[in-house]
Design a protein around this motif. Sequence first.
Motif, mmCIF file in Angstrom:
data_model
loop_
_atom_site.group_PDB
_atom_site.id
_atom_site.type_symbol
_atom_site.label_atom_id
_atom_site.label_comp_id
_atom_site.label_asym_id
_atom_site.label_seq_id
_atom_site.Cartn_x
_atom_site.Cartn_y
_atom_site.Cartn_z
ATOM 1 N N ASP A 117 0.845 -1.194 0.000
ATOM 2 C CA ASP A 117 0.000 0.000 0.000
ATOM 3 C C ASP A 117 0.883 1.247 0.000
ATOM 4 O O ASP A 117 1.522 1.578 0.997
ATOM 5 C CB ASP A 117 -0.913 -0.009 1.237
ATOM 6 N N ALA A 118 0.914 1.910 -1.143
ATOM 7 C CA ALA A 118 1.639 3.182 -1.264
ATOM 8 C C ALA A 118 0.673 4.260 -1.733
ATOM 9 O O ALA A 118 1.020 5.127 -2.532
ATOM 10 C CB ALA A 118 2.805 3.038 -2.230
ATOM 11 N N SER A 119 -0.566 4.174 -1.226
ATOM 12 C CA SER A 119 -1.598 5.134 -1.654
ATOM 13 C C SER A 119 -1.469 6.464 -0.924
ATOM 14 O O SER A 119 -2.066 7.457 -1.328
ATOM 15 C CB SER A 119 -2.990 4.532 -1.423
ATOM 16 N N ALA A 120 -0.696 6.491 0.176
ATOM 17 C CA ALA A 120 -0.465 7.746 0.909
ATOM 18 C C ALA A 120 1.025 8.096 0.797
ATOM 19 O O ALA A 120 1.669 7.773 -0.198
ATOM 20 C CB ALA A 120 -0.904 7.587 2.358
ATOM 21 N N ILE B 227 8.540 6.553 -3.200
ATOM 22 C CA ILE B 227 7.292 6.463 -3.979
ATOM 23 C C ILE B 227 7.423 7.387 -5.185
ATOM 24 O O ILE B 227 7.442 8.612 -5.047
ATOM 25 C CB ILE B 227 6.074 6.869 -3.125
ATOM 26 N N GLU B 228 7.517 6.816 -6.368
ATOM 27 C CA GLU B 228 7.548 7.622 -7.594
ATOM 28 C C GLU B 228 6.145 7.783 -8.166
ATOM 29 O O GLU B 228 5.827 8.811 -8.741
ATOM 30 C CB GLU B 228 8.506 7.005 -8.609
ATOM 31 N N GLU B 229 5.324 6.759 -7.994
ATOM 32 C CA GLU B 229 3.893 6.845 -8.337
ATOM 33 C C GLU B 229 3.127 6.092 -7.267
ATOM 34 O O GLU B 229 3.484 4.962 -6.926
ATOM 35 C CB GLU B 229 3.600 6.220 -9.704
ATOM 36 N N ARG B 230 2.093 6.701 -6.727
ATOM 37 C CA ARG B 230 1.309 6.043 -5.678
ATOM 38 C C ARG B 230 0.469 4.908 -6.245
ATOM 39 O O ARG B 230 0.176 4.868 -7.441
ATOM 40 C CB ARG B 230 0.390 7.060 -4.997
ATOM 41 N N GLY B 231 0.061 4.018 -5.332
ATOM 42 C CA GLY B 231 -0.803 2.922 -5.751
ATOM 43 C C GLY B 231 -0.920 1.864 -4.678
ATOM 44 O O GLY B 231 -0.374 1.998 -3.582
ATOM 45 N N ILE B 232 -1.654 0.795 -5.016
ATOM 46 C CA ILE B 232 -1.880 -0.300 -4.074
ATOM 47 C C ILE B 232 -2.039 -1.584 -4.871
ATOM 48 O O ILE B 232 -2.678 -1.595 -5.928
ATOM 49 C CB ILE B 232 -3.121 0.003 -3.188
ATOM 50 N N ILE B 233 -1.434 -2.663 -4.391
ATOM 51 C CA ILE B 233 -1.479 -3.937 -5.110
ATOM 52 C C ILE B 233 -1.309 -5.073 -4.107
ATOM 53 O O ILE B 233 -0.666 -4.908 -3.067
ATOM 54 C CB ILE B 233 -0.368 -4.007 -6.199
ATOM 55 N N ALA B 234 -1.870 -6.230 -4.415
ATOM 56 C CA ALA B 234 -1.658 -7.442 -3.612
ATOM 57 C C ALA B 234 -0.878 -8.436 -4.459
ATOM 58 O O ALA B 234 -1.264 -8.717 -5.596
ATOM 59 C CB ALA B 234 -2.995 -8.033 -3.168
ATOM 60 N N LEU B 235 0.231 -8.956 -3.905
ATOM 61 C CA LEU B 235 1.085 -9.889 -4.644
ATOM 62 C C LEU B 235 1.145 -11.231 -3.928
ATOM 63 O O LEU B 235 1.206 -11.278 -2.693
ATOM 64 C CB LEU B 235 2.514 -9.343 -4.765
ATOM 65 N N ASP B 236 1.141 -12.312 -4.710
ATOM 66 C CA ASP B 236 1.287 -13.640 -4.134
ATOM 67 C C ASP B 236 2.538 -13.665 -3.247
ATOM 68 O O ASP B 236 3.662 -13.428 -3.705
ATOM 69 C CB ASP B 236 1.407 -14.682 -5.247
ATOM 70 N N ALA B 237 2.336 -13.950 -1.964
ATOM 71 C CA ALA B 237 3.413 -13.796 -0.981
ATOM 72 C C ALA B 237 4.575 -14.746 -1.254
ATOM 73 O O ALA B 237 5.744 -14.355 -1.150
ATOM 74 C CB ALA B 237 2.861 -14.031 0.426
ATOM 75 N N GLY C 188 -0.653 -9.437 -10.320
ATOM 76 C CA GLY C 188 -1.075 -9.020 -8.993
ATOM 77 C C GLY C 188 -2.587 -9.089 -8.871
ATOM 78 O O GLY C 188 -3.274 -9.573 -9.769
ATOM 79 N N LYS C 189 -3.091 -8.646 -7.741
ATOM 80 C CA LYS C 189 -4.537 -8.599 -7.509
ATOM 81 C C LYS C 189 -4.902 -7.237 -6.950
ATOM 82 O O LYS C 189 -4.053 -6.533 -6.388
ATOM 83 C CB LYS C 189 -4.964 -9.696 -6.519
ATOM 84 N N SER C 190 -6.174 -6.891 -7.091
ATOM 85 C CA SER C 190 -6.624 -5.603 -6.570
ATOM 86 C C SER C 190 -6.417 -5.526 -5.059
ATOM 87 O O SER C 190 -6.855 -6.403 -4.315
ATOM 88 C CB SER C 190 -8.107 -5.398 -6.890
ATOM 89 N N GLY C 191 -5.746 -4.483 -4.622
ATOM 90 C CA GLY C 191 -5.532 -4.295 -3.196
ATOM 91 C C GLY C 191 -6.808 -4.002 -2.442
ATOM 92 O O GLY C 191 -6.887 -4.207 -1.220
ATOM 93 N N GLU C 192 -7.844 -3.543 -3.159
ATOM 94 C CA GLU C 192 -9.111 -3.208 -2.505
ATOM 95 C C GLU C 192 -9.808 -4.445 -1.944
ATOM 96 O O GLU C 192 -10.657 -4.349 -1.068
ATOM 97 C CB GLU C 192 -10.058 -2.509 -3.500
ATOM 98 N N ASP C 193 -9.447 -5.642 -2.455
ATOM 99 C CA ASP C 193 -10.092 -6.880 -2.000
ATOM 100 C C ASP C 193 -9.444 -7.456 -0.742
ATOM 101 O O ASP C 193 -9.928 -8.439 -0.186
ATOM 102 C CB ASP C 193 -10.028 -7.944 -3.117
#
Length: 369
Positions: free
Chosen positions: A36-39, A61-71, A109-114
């Motif tokens: 989570d790099a949304s802030a 952080i060069e561009e903000r965003g959020i992502i879920a990655l297979d651990a 990746g997967k949506s971080g919102e989930d």
Amino acid sequence: MKLVFAKGNLLKSVNIVMKAVPSKTTMPILECILIDASANIIKFTSNDMELGIETIVEGTIEERGIIALDAKIFSEIVRRLPDSYVTIETNDNFMVTITCENSKFNIPGKSGEDFSYLPMIEKNDCITISQFSLKEVIRQTIFSIAANENNKLMTGELFEIKNNILKVISLDGHRIAIRKIELNDSYEDKKVVVPGKTLNEISKILSGEIEDKVNIFFTDNHVMFEFEQTKVVSRLIDGEYFRIDQMLSSDYETKVQINKREFLSCIDRATLLVKEGEKKPIIINIEDESMQLRIDSPMGSMKEDIHIEKEGKDIMIGFNPKFLMDALRVIDDDMISIYLVNPKAPCFIKNDEENYIYLILPINFNAMR
């Protein structure tokens, strides 16, 4: 999203959050690490719905965003990258590019919102102790929790705050371990049962330095450990913990003072003749100023005498050697005191201040002959 990390910072943070990634789950999103790099900060989060970990990661952080990655795959990639700067980029389709020097990985990746975020913990009810003290108190008690879940309460440890003393208790039906720490400040009385899994994982993350502090927050259902840039949130185990006070009698017929290292080494030698899983007791015969330890097994027999200081009666008693060794290994004192009543009553290993108490039930070795 575009983030840049030093490999060392990235790997350290991945290793921390991996401790709360479930090995099996019906929710595939929980097999991921949330980035989570949304802030204005970068946070990594993992959550198995019983234990959750969030840590702040040093990076750009060069561009903000959020992502879920297979651990699993993400951690293995990071571990094998060169010791250099690592860039993680995502596109609108949740495809992730990981670049380090001449290495380049593309993974989905997967949506971080989930992702299932950690529960919000109100920071009201809190105690503060050193990371060293917490790490030590876990090390000195965790071996006494139950391995199976037949009784859920036995898989956790009681954290009890009373009269500004933190008392931590574990038991498995054959032994009890108790450690006490004097708290520096004044706190309200509290009793919670923290899962052993949580304490094991926290112990691996803690620095163990006396100067480094950990804040412990309690709610009705959760406990949160906050230290450095990391939060560990765990569900508590429901139920009324066992009343052990009636088992902690101060009566004894025999008191033995013995060199801990000598006693431990002797038991260790005796166990050479016992196969793993074999329930062969070590028989202790205390007479005058001598303790004789004896073990008999199909592999052979062993006897050894140790000098002791004794008060009270002679006694012969049998114990599971592993239980004795587990307790002796975590006691730092050079000389220890052992209190015994009779061959069928538990023994106590404790110091005068009772900062630690180890209760171990004996084995009826006559019935095993």
